[in-house]
Design a protein around this motif. Structure first.
Motif, PDB file in Angstrom:
ATOM      1  N   GLU A  64      -6.423  -7.139  -1.453  1.00 33.01           N
ATOM      2  CA  GLU A  64      -7.497  -7.772  -0.679  1.00 33.01           C
ATOM      3  C   GLU A  64      -7.160  -7.916   0.800  1.00 33.01           C
ATOM      4  N   SER A  65      -6.084  -7.290   1.238  1.00 34.46           N
ATOM      5  CA  SER A  65      -5.700  -7.382   2.646  1.00 34.46           C
ATOM      6  C   SER A  65      -6.693  -6.635   3.527  1.00 34.46           C
ATOM      7  N   PRO A  66      -7.062  -7.239   4.671  1.00 35.35           N
ATOM      8  CA  PRO A  66      -7.950  -6.523   5.592  1.00 35.35           C
ATOM      9  C   PRO A  66      -7.253  -5.301   6.177  1.00 35.35           C
ATOM     10  N   LEU A  67      -8.037  -4.268   6.461  1.00 33.92           N
ATOM     11  CA  LEU A  67      -7.518  -3.099   7.157  1.00 33.92           C
ATOM     12  C   LEU A  67      -7.374  -3.440   8.634  1.00 33.92           C
ATOM     13  N   LYS A  68      -6.616  -2.643   9.360  1.00 42.81           N
ATOM     14  CA  LYS A  68      -6.422  -2.891  10.788  1.00 42.81           C
ATOM     15  C   LYS A  68      -7.780  -2.882  11.496  1.00 42.81           C
ATOM     16  N   ASP A  69      -8.047  -3.935  12.267  1.00 42.54           N
ATOM     17  CA  ASP A  69      -9.291  -4.098  13.044  1.00 42.54           C
ATOM     18  C   ASP A  69     -10.555  -4.124  12.189  1.00 42.54           C
ATOM     19  N   GLU A  70     -10.436  -4.439  10.894  1.00 44.15           N
ATOM     20  CA  GLU A  70     -11.616  -4.459  10.017  1.00 44.15           C
ATOM     21  C   GLU A  70     -12.474  -5.693  10.281  1.00 44.15           C
ATOM     22  N   GLN A  71     -13.767  -5.477  10.427  1.00 41.21           N
ATOM     23  CA  GLN A  71     -14.713  -6.567  10.627  1.00 41.21           C
ATOM     24  C   GLN A  71     -14.895  -7.338   9.311  1.00 41.21           C
ATOM     25  N   PRO A  72     -15.137  -8.661   9.380  1.00 40.25           N
ATOM     26  CA  PRO A  72     -15.298  -9.453   8.160  1.00 40.25           C
ATOM     27  C   PRO A  72     -16.393  -8.932   7.218  1.00 40.25           C
ATOM     28  N   ALA A  73     -17.540  -8.503   7.769  1.00 38.76           N
ATOM     29  CA  ALA A  73     -18.633  -8.027   6.913  1.00 38.76           C
ATOM     30  C   ALA A  73     -18.224  -6.759   6.169  1.00 38.76           C
ATOM     31  N   HIS A  74     -17.522  -5.879   6.845  1.00 44.94           N
ATOM     32  CA  HIS A  74     -17.060  -4.649   6.199  1.00 44.94           C
ATOM     33  C   HIS A  74     -16.045  -4.975   5.107  1.00 44.94           C
ATOM     34  N   LEU A  75     -15.147  -5.922   5.391  1.00 43.20           N
ATOM     35  CA  LEU A  75     -14.138  -6.320   4.411  1.00 43.20           C
ATOM     36  C   LEU A  75     -14.783  -6.840   3.129  1.00 43.20           C
ATOM     37  N   ALA A  76     -15.762  -7.727   3.260  1.00 47.25           N
ATOM     38  CA  ALA A  76     -16.416  -8.305   2.075  1.00 47.25           C
ATOM     39  C   ALA A  76     -17.076  -7.227   1.225  1.00 47.25           C
ATOM     40  N   GLU A  77     -17.793  -6.318   1.867  1.00 43.22           N
ATOM     41  CA  GLU A  77     -18.468  -5.261   1.113  1.00 43.22           C
ATOM     42  C   GLU A  77     -17.460  -4.276   0.523  1.00 43.22           C
ATOM     43  N   ARG A  78     -16.454  -3.894   1.300  1.00 38.13           N
ATOM     44  CA  ARG A  78     -15.449  -2.943   0.815  1.00 38.13           C
ATOM     45  C   ARG A  78     -14.733  -3.475  -0.426  1.00 38.13           C
ATOM     46  N   LEU A  79     -14.369  -4.759  -0.396  1.00 38.98           N
ATOM     47  CA  LEU A  79     -13.666  -5.340  -1.545  1.00 38.98           C
ATOM     48  C   LEU A  79     -14.564  -5.446  -2.769  1.00 38.98           C
ATOM     49  N   ALA A  80     -15.832  -5.797  -2.564  1.00 40.45           N
ATOM     50  CA  ALA A  80     -16.766  -5.866  -3.696  1.00 40.45           C
ATOM     51  C   ALA A  80     -16.912  -4.494  -4.345  1.00 40.45           C
ATOM     52  N   VAL A  81     -17.050  -3.451  -3.527  1.00 42.00           N
ATOM     53  CA  VAL A  81     -17.177  -2.090  -4.047  1.00 42.00           C
ATOM     54  C   VAL A  81     -15.885  -1.670  -4.751  1.00 42.00           C
ATOM     55  N   ALA A  82     -14.740  -1.969  -4.140  1.00 42.05           N
ATOM     56  CA  ALA A  82     -13.454  -1.594  -4.736  1.00 42.05           C
ATOM     57  C   ALA A  82     -13.258  -2.252  -6.101  1.00 42.05           C
ATOM     58  N   LYS A  83     -13.605  -3.527  -6.201  1.00 41.77           N
ATOM     59  CA  LYS A  83     -13.454  -4.242  -7.469  1.00 41.77           C
ATOM     60  C   LYS A  83     -14.372  -3.661  -8.540  1.00 41.77           C
ATOM     61  N   ALA A  84     -15.635  -3.458  -8.178  1.00 41.58           N
ATOM     62  CA  ALA A  84     -16.602  -2.964  -9.162  1.00 41.58           C
ATOM     63  C   ALA A  84     -16.265  -1.537  -9.604  1.00 41.58           C
ATOM     64  N   THR A  85     -15.898  -0.674  -8.668  1.00 42.83           N
ATOM     65  CA  THR A  85     -15.619   0.713  -9.045  1.00 42.83           C
ATOM     66  C   THR A  85     -14.334   0.834  -9.859  1.00 42.83           C
ATOM     67  N   ALA A  86     -13.341  -0.005  -9.551  1.00 47.18           N
ATOM     68  CA  ALA A  86     -12.094   0.032 -10.320  1.00 47.18           C
ATOM     69  C   ALA A  86     -12.349  -0.307 -11.785  1.00 47.18           C
ATOM     70  N   VAL A  87     -13.162  -1.319 -12.026  1.00 53.97           N
ATOM     71  CA  VAL A  87     -13.465  -1.725 -13.403  1.00 53.97           C
ATOM     72  C   VAL A  87     -14.421  -0.726 -14.058  1.00 53.97           C
ATOM     73  N   ALA A  88     -15.345  -0.163 -13.278  1.00 49.43           N
ATOM     74  CA  ALA A  88     -16.318   0.793 -13.823  1.00 49.43           C
ATOM     75  C   ALA A  88     -15.641   2.048 -14.365  1.00 49.43           C
ATOM     76  N   GLU A  89     -14.511   2.434 -13.778  1.00 51.59           N
ATOM     77  CA  GLU A  89     -13.785   3.608 -14.270  1.00 51.59           C
ATOM     78  C   GLU A  89     -13.339   3.420 -15.720  1.00 51.59           C
ATOM     79  N   GLU A  90     -13.070   2.175 -16.098  1.00 54.69           N
ATOM     80  CA  GLU A  90     -12.632   1.874 -17.464  1.00 54.69           C
ATOM     81  C   GLU A  90     -13.812   1.623 -18.410  1.00 54.69           C
ATOM     82  N   HIS A  91     -15.006   1.412 -17.849  1.00 53.30           N
ATOM     83  CA  HIS A  91     -16.197   1.081 -18.645  1.00 53.30           C
ATOM     84  C   HIS A  91     -17.388   1.911 -18.168  1.00 53.30           C
ATOM     85  N   PRO A  92     -17.363   3.217 -18.416  1.00 54.54           N
ATOM     86  CA  PRO A  92     -18.382   4.104 -17.833  1.00 54.54           C
ATOM     87  C   PRO A  92     -19.794   3.931 -18.386  1.00 54.54           C
TER      88      PRO A  92
END
Length: 195
Positions: free
Chosen positions: A39-67
């Motif tokens: 959940e670490s922010p990327l260099k110079d990452e804006q807060p709005a981008h961070l929130a959306e990126r993490l939500a997508v990362a979490k959902a897609t990681a779990v979706a790979e196991e539950h297609p």
């Protein structure tokens, strides 16, 4: 309860607050599988981008196991300007965050992502503006001693004792708690999930 024929719904979060919010609108996920992503922010990452990126990362990681399921992921970022306030790393960090929020307006940015069985991520960003009153040092110390800050973005839970700190809120209250219900319900209904 889901309508007959609805796809299974998996919540990619261990947050009890998100489960409680879903229950408020009659949604009970078929299972809960927390995603383990950095959940670490990327260099110079804006807060709005961070929130959306993490939500997508979490959902897609779990979706790979539950297609064959709908997978719901979410993340919450508290932002003061360009600064992201994540979950505090101990009491000193929580105290620092609360002092920073004292007497100021900040944004709570919710990232939301629903991954369809086809693997398509449907992402949203929700921003709520929150203004804190000026916090007396005793209020901060009492709140720290309550332990309620632990595991909360920005070191506070609006639905708890910190509700007394909030002078004004503009936008979705449930977003500040951890999951904006209007957007969540809209995404689920759009995929034929009965709400």
């Amino acid at each position: 309860m889901p309508q007959a024929g609805s796809l299974p719904l998996i919540l990619a979060s261990a947050s009890p607050r998100r489960l409680d919010l879903l229950a408020q609108v009659g949604v009970t996920p078929d299972s809960v599988h927390p995603a383990h992503v950095d959940e670490s922010p990327l260099k110079d990452e804006q807060p709005a981008h961070l929130a959306e990126r993490l939500a997508v990362a979490k959902a897609t990681a779990v979706a790979e196991e539950h297609p064959q399921s709908l997978v719901l992921g979410a993340d919450t970022v508290v932002a003061v300007g360009r600064r992201c306030l994540g979950k505090p790393d101990g009491e000193a960090d929580a105290r620092r965050m609360l002092k920073l929020l004292s007497g100021r307006r900040h944004k709570v940015i919710g990232g939301l992502c629903l991954v369809t069985p086809e693997g398509r991520p449907l992402a949203r960003r929700i921003t709520t503006s929150v203004a804190f009153k000026v916090l007396h040092p005793d209020e901060i110390e009492t709140y720290i001693s309550s332990g309620e800050w632990d595991g909360k973005a920005g070191a506070y839970a609006i639905q708890g004792r910190a509700g007394a700190f909030v002078r004004q809120i503009v936008g979705s209250y449930t977003n500040v708690v951890g999951l904006s219900l209007p957007e969540t319900v809209g995404l689920l209904r759009g995929q034929g999930y009965g709400v």
